[in-house]
Structure formats: structure tokens, C-alpha cells
Design a protein around this motif. Structure first.
Motif, PDB file in Angstrom:
ATOM      1  N   LYS A 293       2.319  47.371 118.131  1.00 48.50           N
ATOM      2  CA  LYS A 293       1.690  46.475 118.911  1.00 48.50           C
ATOM      3  C   LYS A 293       1.035  45.354 117.771  1.00 48.50           C
ATOM      4  O   LYS A 293       0.262  44.351 118.674  1.00 48.50           O
ATOM      5  CB  LYS A 293       0.521  47.093 119.440  1.00 48.50           C
ATOM      6  CG  LYS A 293       0.561  48.019 120.661  1.00 48.50           C
ATOM      7  CD  LYS A 293      -0.396  48.499 121.450  1.00 48.50           C
ATOM      8  CE  LYS A 293       0.001  49.555 122.496  1.00 48.50           C
ATOM      9  NZ  LYS A 293      -1.159  50.521 122.863  1.00 48.50           N
ATOM     10  N   HIS A 294       0.859  45.557 116.734  1.00 47.10           N
ATOM     11  CA  HIS A 294       0.320  44.570 115.868  1.00 47.10           C
ATOM     12  C   HIS A 294       1.262  43.259 115.852  1.00 47.10           C
ATOM     13  O   HIS A 294       2.349  43.386 115.915  1.00 47.10           O
ATOM     14  CB  HIS A 294      -0.028  45.026 114.368  1.00 47.10           C
ATOM     15  CG  HIS A 294      -1.214  44.014 113.748  1.00 47.10           C
ATOM     16  ND1 HIS A 294      -2.309  44.211 114.244  1.00 47.10           N
ATOM     17  CD2 HIS A 294      -0.811  43.322 112.968  1.00 47.10           C
ATOM     18  CE1 HIS A 294      -2.955  43.339 113.458  1.00 47.10           C
ATOM     19  NE2 HIS A 294      -2.162  42.566 112.589  1.00 47.10           N
ATOM     20  N   GLU A 295       0.502  42.029 116.089  1.00 45.28           N
ATOM     21  CA  GLU A 295       1.308  40.783 116.052  1.00 45.28           C
ATOM     22  C   GLU A 295       0.596  39.895 114.981  1.00 45.28           C
ATOM     23  O   GLU A 295      -0.369  39.936 114.629  1.00 45.28           O
ATOM     24  CB  GLU A 295       1.214  40.074 117.376  1.00 45.28           C
ATOM     25  CG  GLU A 295       1.760  41.084 118.528  1.00 45.28           C
ATOM     26  CD  GLU A 295       1.882  40.408 119.957  1.00 45.28           C
ATOM     27  OE1 GLU A 295       0.993  39.446 120.055  1.00 45.28           O
ATOM     28  OE2 GLU A 295       2.669  41.068 120.514  1.00 45.28           O
ATOM     29  N   TYR A 296       1.509  39.216 114.418  1.00 38.86           N
ATOM     30  CA  TYR A 296       1.189  38.142 113.650  1.00 38.86           C
ATOM     31  C   TYR A 296       1.539  36.723 113.857  1.00 38.86           C
ATOM     32  O   TYR A 296       2.556  36.251 114.466  1.00 38.86           O
ATOM     33  CB  TYR A 296       2.298  38.215 112.154  1.00 38.86           C
ATOM     34  CG  TYR A 296       1.991  39.714 111.456  1.00 38.86           C
ATOM     35  CD1 TYR A 296       1.183  39.916 110.591  1.00 38.86           C
ATOM     36  CD2 TYR A 296       2.509  40.691 112.376  1.00 38.86           C
ATOM     37  CE1 TYR A 296       0.839  41.273 110.052  1.00 38.86           C
ATOM     38  CE2 TYR A 296       2.337  42.204 111.888  1.00 38.86           C
ATOM     39  CZ  TYR A 296       1.525  42.213 110.827  1.00 38.86           C
ATOM     40  OH  TYR A 296       1.008  43.606 110.261  1.00 38.86           O
ATOM     41  N   ASP A 297       0.504  35.777 113.972  1.00 42.45           N
ATOM     42  CA  ASP A 297       0.602  34.655 114.925  1.00 42.45           C
ATOM     43  C   ASP A 297       1.115  33.415 114.001  1.00 42.45           C
ATOM     44  O   ASP A 297       0.571  32.725 113.233  1.00 42.45           O
ATOM     45  CB  ASP A 297      -0.882  34.422 115.094  1.00 42.45           C
ATOM     46  CG  ASP A 297      -1.151  33.201 116.058  1.00 42.45           C
ATOM     47  OD1 ASP A 297       0.102  32.571 116.581  1.00 42.45           O
ATOM     48  OD2 ASP A 297      -2.100  32.825 116.675  1.00 42.45           O
ATOM     49  N   LEU A 298       2.602  33.426 114.336  1.00 41.98           N
ATOM     50  CA  LEU A 298       3.202  32.546 113.695  1.00 41.98           C
ATOM     51  C   LEU A 298       2.965  31.139 114.257  1.00 41.98           C
ATOM     52  O   LEU A 298       3.279  30.064 113.702  1.00 41.98           O
ATOM     53  CB  LEU A 298       4.875  32.861 113.728  1.00 41.98           C
ATOM     54  CG  LEU A 298       5.741  31.763 112.763  1.00 41.98           C
ATOM     55  CD1 LEU A 298       5.345  31.996 111.329  1.00 41.98           C
ATOM     56  CD2 LEU A 298       7.327  32.498 112.966  1.00 41.98           C
ATOM     57  N   LYS A 299       2.933  30.957 115.483  1.00 39.68           N
ATOM     58  CA  LYS A 299       2.632  29.732 116.132  1.00 39.68           C
ATOM     59  C   LYS A 299       1.330  28.959 115.485  1.00 39.68           C
ATOM     60  O   LYS A 299       1.509  27.789 115.454  1.00 39.68           O
ATOM     61  CB  LYS A 299       2.318  29.909 117.597  1.00 39.68           C
ATOM     62  CG  LYS A 299       2.260  28.633 118.597  1.00 39.68           C
ATOM     63  CD  LYS A 299       2.173  28.917 120.118  1.00 39.68           C
ATOM     64  CE  LYS A 299       0.821  29.586 120.507  1.00 39.68           C
ATOM     65  NZ  LYS A 299       0.822  29.983 122.022  1.00 39.68           N
ATOM     66  N   ALA A 300       0.392  29.796 115.307  1.00 41.75           N
ATOM     67  CA  ALA A 300      -0.674  29.331 114.562  1.00 41.75           C
ATOM     68  C   ALA A 300      -0.260  28.306 113.386  1.00 41.75           C
ATOM     69  O   ALA A 300      -0.818  27.308 112.947  1.00 41.75           O
ATOM     70  CB  ALA A 300      -1.786  30.319 114.276  1.00 41.75           C
ATOM     71  N   VAL A 301       0.403  29.122 112.545  1.00 50.37           N
ATOM     72  CA  VAL A 301       1.098  28.472 111.226  1.00 50.37           C
ATOM     73  C   VAL A 301       1.802  27.223 111.606  1.00 50.37           C
ATOM     74  O   VAL A 301       1.587  26.195 110.915  1.00 50.37           O
ATOM     75  CB  VAL A 301       1.858  29.541 110.574  1.00 50.37           C
ATOM     76  CG1 VAL A 301       2.624  28.958 109.283  1.00 50.37           C
ATOM     77  CG2 VAL A 301       1.017  30.625 110.070  1.00 50.37           C
ATOM     78  N   LEU A 302       2.623  27.454 112.737  1.00 49.76           N
ATOM     79  CA  LEU A 302       3.579  26.205 113.144  1.00 49.76           C
ATOM     80  C   LEU A 302       2.802  25.064 113.482  1.00 49.76           C
ATOM     81  O   LEU A 302       2.886  23.856 113.050  1.00 49.76           O
ATOM     82  CB  LEU A 302       4.611  26.625 114.033  1.00 49.76           C
ATOM     83  CG  LEU A 302       5.739  27.752 113.749  1.00 49.76           C
ATOM     84  CD1 LEU A 302       6.443  28.332 114.800  1.00 49.76           C
ATOM     85  CD2 LEU A 302       6.906  26.941 112.808  1.00 49.76           C
ATOM     86  N   ARG A 303       1.533  25.174 114.112  1.00 49.47           N
ATOM     87  CA  ARG A 303       1.044  24.134 114.899  1.00 49.47           C
ATOM     88  C   ARG A 303      -0.016  23.878 113.957  1.00 49.47           C
ATOM     89  O   ARG A 303      -0.842  22.885 114.318  1.00 49.47           O
ATOM     90  CB  ARG A 303       0.580  24.575 116.414  1.00 49.47           C
ATOM     91  CG  ARG A 303       1.587  24.809 117.154  1.00 49.47           C
ATOM     92  CD  ARG A 303       1.467  24.609 118.876  1.00 49.47           C
ATOM     93  NE  ARG A 303       2.794  24.827 119.358  1.00 49.47           N
ATOM     94  CZ  ARG A 303       3.274  25.329 120.674  1.00 49.47           C
ATOM     95  NH1 ARG A 303       1.940  25.427 121.284  1.00 49.47           N
ATOM     96  NH2 ARG A 303       4.344  25.336 120.983  1.00 49.47           N
ATOM     97  N   GLY A 304      -0.557  24.689 112.948  1.00 52.10           N
ATOM     98  CA  GLY A 304      -1.519  24.445 112.082  1.00 52.10           C
ATOM     99  C   GLY A 304      -1.121  23.429 110.819  1.00 52.10           C
ATOM    100  O   GLY A 304      -1.603  23.534 109.685  1.00 52.10           O
ATOM    101  N   GLY A 305      -0.097  22.857 110.741  1.00 50.38           N
ATOM    102  CA  GLY A 305       0.513  22.086 109.689  1.00 50.38           C
ATOM    103  C   GLY A 305       1.205  23.078 108.606  1.00 50.38           C
ATOM    104  O   GLY A 305       1.112  22.520 107.491  1.00 50.38           O
ATOM    105  N   GLY A 306       1.409  24.290 108.913  1.00 44.59           N
ATOM    106  CA  GLY A 306       1.922  25.172 107.952  1.00 44.59           C
ATOM    107  C   GLY A 306       3.436  24.555 107.501  1.00 44.59           C
ATOM    108  O   GLY A 306       4.120  24.179 108.358  1.00 44.59           O
ATOM    109  N   SER A 307       3.623  24.863 106.189  1.00 42.67           N
ATOM    110  CA  SER A 307       4.938  24.595 105.649  1.00 42.67           C
ATOM    111  C   SER A 307       5.800  25.711 105.692  1.00 42.67           C
ATOM    112  O   SER A 307       5.472  26.884 106.125  1.00 42.67           O
ATOM    113  CB  SER A 307       4.484  24.272 104.229  1.00 42.67           C
ATOM    114  OG  SER A 307       4.255  25.755 103.454  1.00 42.67           O
ATOM    115  N   ALA A 308       7.089  25.474 105.066  1.00 39.64           N
ATOM    116  CA  ALA A 308       8.290  26.675 105.269  1.00 39.64           C
ATOM    117  C   ALA A 308       7.645  27.839 104.267  1.00 39.64           C
ATOM    118  O   ALA A 308       7.895  28.910 104.722  1.00 39.64           O
ATOM    119  CB  ALA A 308       9.433  26.087 104.680  1.00 39.64           C
TER     120      ALA A 308
END
Ligand code: SAM
Ligand code: SF4
Length: 349
Positions: A293-308
Motif C-alpha cells: 500500500k505504500h506509495e511514492y509521490d512522483l507527481k510531487a517530484v514532477l511538479r516541484g521542479g524535479g530533474s530526471a
């Protein structure tokens, strides 16, 4: 276009190469399954309630651009295979562009799609041209009345037309996913197997999984694959083992038939040691196991200016915490919180 992968170095604790996505148990992850929508044009009773589920607002779902950023970043970690799923992926307005964008990405070997097939007859040719390698079509019955009772919609003819269009389009791989259900389609096992007599397709019988809000799997519908195996053996005699994909531990070719039949122990979870997949939900969360059930918030990375590299770091983190198997993941989920999903449409199957 393909790109050669970094060579794998094996150390005492498993693969060492940081350019590959590996876990504590030495498994290598090269397959990303992406749910691109949550909505669906069917309401399969083991998947979604009649009234639907609280669908995530569109702006909270990953955009086409964001999805392709993830694919691109993933190739740097050895992701080679993409599968689009959902919800019903053919409802995504950009599905052709998503396929083309992933298929043209250096490092990606193949792009596949899992669909209920309702809209496939219109899109098969375009998807093939865009670079789609294969389709998995979900179809649990060949009888109209039963189709309506399991999907709550009358679309069997459309799905069969979709299958035909897929065959005409010439995909490298066409698979029919049949969820085996006691008292529902256990008398159609042979009808499905017969589909492989003259056609180069794989019919895959899949165990029911406990992922629906109404928990219909507790109502006696679960069918062990032993029953399917026995029916096939008593009809056709000894079945010749055939080469299958990572999930197809048991893939057979009925003597003289063109296609294949496979058994997927989805509930029994006997394939976890060969797991090579990571999942991305439509709302941008990475999941390292269907049963966790554990999830890792990739959207936060994508929308927070995260790099590749930030995307890759989160992929590494998600895979680094992956449990040994689906049973262990389920236990951790009981103890360790995480997010309950009410439908496979959110996780993508
Ligand atoms: N709508 C598409 C389709 O049906 O192919 C893609 C999404 S669907 C969630 C992906 C796969 O999950 C389908 O093959 C479906 O049969 C399977 N699925 C959904 N709920 C399931 C359950 N409770 N147990 C086993 N398989 C399930
Ligand atoms: Fe829709 Fe696929 Fe779920 Fe059926 S299994 S309701 S087609 S997402």
C-alpha cells in the motif's frame, strides 16, 4: 530505436550497477506499468462498482508531458518496456501520442497496452503505426448475456471487433486476459483455448485478486488455476510447454494449435521472485507491489521542479523498499499504513 544497456555486475548481495533499477533481493526492474486514466467505459464487477469510484480530478492526473518525462528518465535506469493501462487507456485523448512518445524513446524496446478492447477497432491501426508492439485484451466471456452481467455493459461485439482489428493491424503480440471465475466462466475454458487453434494469440487465465471495493472474491467466485489446468489436460491431453513472458510460468501450446495458453497465478503469488515491474498510478504515485500500500509521490517530484535524476532517485527508493513477495508486502501494508485503493482502475492491474 534501442540503446545498449549498461552491463550488469553481480556482487555478493546481488547486482551492483547503479545504472540499473535493482532491489535488495537481486531482482532487476526494467518494466514500467503506467495507469494513464482512472475512468472506464465498463464496470467489471470485480474491479469497479456500478456507480464508479471517486475519480481523481483531471488536473491531479499526470499530463502526457509528465508521463513521457517519467519514461525518458526511466530509460536511464534500464527501463525497457512500457505498458499503458488504467482505467481504460483508450479513453485517454492522447493515447496515440503517448505510445508514439514512448516507442520513439531511445532505450525503450517495446510499448504495450492493456485494454478492455471496446474502442480498439477504431484505434488499432493508428496505435500500431505509432509503435505499439502488443495489446492485451481483457475478455472474461464469449457470451453476450454473461458479458453484460460481468461488465454491466453490452459491448461484446465491439470487443470482438477490436480483437479482429488488432489482428489485422499486425501487432507482434496479442493476448486475451481471462479472469477465471468459479460458476461464471469455468465452462468456457475450452472455448477460450479454442481461440488459439488458428490464431497466433495467447489466451491467459488469471486468478481473481482481492482488489475491489465490494470484495467479490470473498463470495466463492475465486477459481484455482489447477481447475483450469485439469480441464485443459482432460480435453487436449499432455500440453507442450511453450516459452512465455515473465508472468507466464505456465505457458502451453496445445498440440497442432498456432497460439498459446498461459496460466497466471495472480493471487497465489508464486511469481514474485521473477518480478521485474514498477507501477505508476494515474495520479502520479509509484507502487512497488500490487499487494503493498505504500506509495511514492512522483507527481510531487514532477511538479516541484524535479530533474530526471530526481525522478530516478524516487524510482530507486520505491524499488529499494520492495518487499520479498506479495505476501510480505500485504503484511507490511497491514502494519505500516499506506494508502488503500478501492479499485484496480487506480493501480492499473
Ligand atoms: N481497462 C483495461 C482492461 O480491463 O484491460 C485496463 C485496466 S484493468 C484494471 C487491467 C486488468 O486488471 C484487466 O485484465 C482486468 O481483468 C484485471 N483486473 C481488474 N480487477 C481484477 C481483480 N480483482 N482480479 C484480477 N484481475 C483484475
Ligand atoms: Fe474497466 Fe478494465 Fe476495470 Fe473492467 S477491468 S472496469 S474494463 S478498468
Amino acid at each position: 530505436m534501442t540503446q545498449s544497456l549498461p552491463t550488469l555486475k553481480i556482487g555478493p548481495d546481488g547486482p551492483l550497477d547503479r545504472h540499473l533499477l535493482t532491489d535488495r533481493f537481486g531482482r532487476i526492474f526494467n518494466y514500467l506499468r503506467i495507469a494513464v486514466v482512472e475512468r472506464c467505459n465498463l464496470r467489471c464487477i470485480y474491479c469497479m462498482p456500478e456507480e464508479g469510484i471517486p475519480f481523481t480530478a483531471r488536473k491531479e492526473l499526470l499530463t502526457t508531458d509528465e508521463l513521457l518525462r517519467v519514461v525518458r528518465a526511466g530509460t536511464g535506469l534500464g527501463i525497457r518496456k512500457i505498458r499503458y493501462t488504467g482505467g481504460e487507456p483508450l479513453l485517454h485523448p492522447d493515447i496515440v501520442a503517448l505510445v508514439a512518445g514512448a516507442a520513439s524513446q531511445p532505450g525503450i524496446d517495446s510499448v504495450h497496452l492493456t485494454t478492455n478492447g471496446v474502442l480498439l477497432s477504431r484505434l488499432a491501426g493508428e496505435l500500431r503505426q505509432a509503435g505499439l508492439s502488443g495489446v492485451n485484451i481483457s475478455l472474461d466471456t464469449l457470451r453476450e448475456d454473461r458479458f453484460a452481467s460481468i461488465t454491466r455493459r453490452s459491448e461484446l461485439a465491439a470487443v470482438l471487433a477490436g480483437l479482429e482489428a488488432a489482428q489485422t493491424a499486425g501487432f507482434e503480440s496479442i493476448k486475451i486476459n481471462v479472469v477465471a471465475l468459479r460458476g461464471f466462466n469455468d465452462d468456457e475454458i475450452i472455448d477460450f483455448a479454442e481461440m488459439t487453434r488458428d490464431a497466433d494469440l495467447t489466451v491467459r487465465f488469471i486468478e481473481l485478486m482481492p482488489f475491489d471495493a465490494h470484495q467479490i472474491w470473498k463470495t466463492g467466485t475465486f477459481l484455482r488455476l489447477d481447475v483450469v489446468r485439469q480441464q485443459l489436460a482432460s480435453e487436449y491431453g499432455a500440453l507442450a510447454a511453450a516459452e512465455g513472458s515473465a508472468t507466464e510460468t505456465e505457458a502451453f501450446r496445445i498440440p497442432g494449435f498456432r497460439g498459446k495458453v498461459a496460466l497466471i497465478p495472480a493471487y497465489t503469488r508464486s511469481l514474485c521472485s521473477a518480478c521485474n515491474r514498477v507501477r505508476l498510478t494515474a495520479d502520479g504515485k509509484l507502487r512497488n507491489c500490487l499487494y503493498g500500500k505504500h506509495e511514492y509521490d512522483l507527481k510531487a517530484v514532477l511538479r516541484g521542479g524535479g530533474s530526471a535524476e530526481d525522478i530516478r532517485d524516487l524510482l530507486r527508493e520505491a524499488v529499494g523498499h520492495k518487499a520479498r513477495d506479495g505476501w510480505a508486502a500485504q503484511e507490511e501494508a497491514v502494519d505500516g499504513g499506506g494508502r488503500e485503493r478501492v479499485s484496480m482502475t487506480q493501480i492499473g492491474g
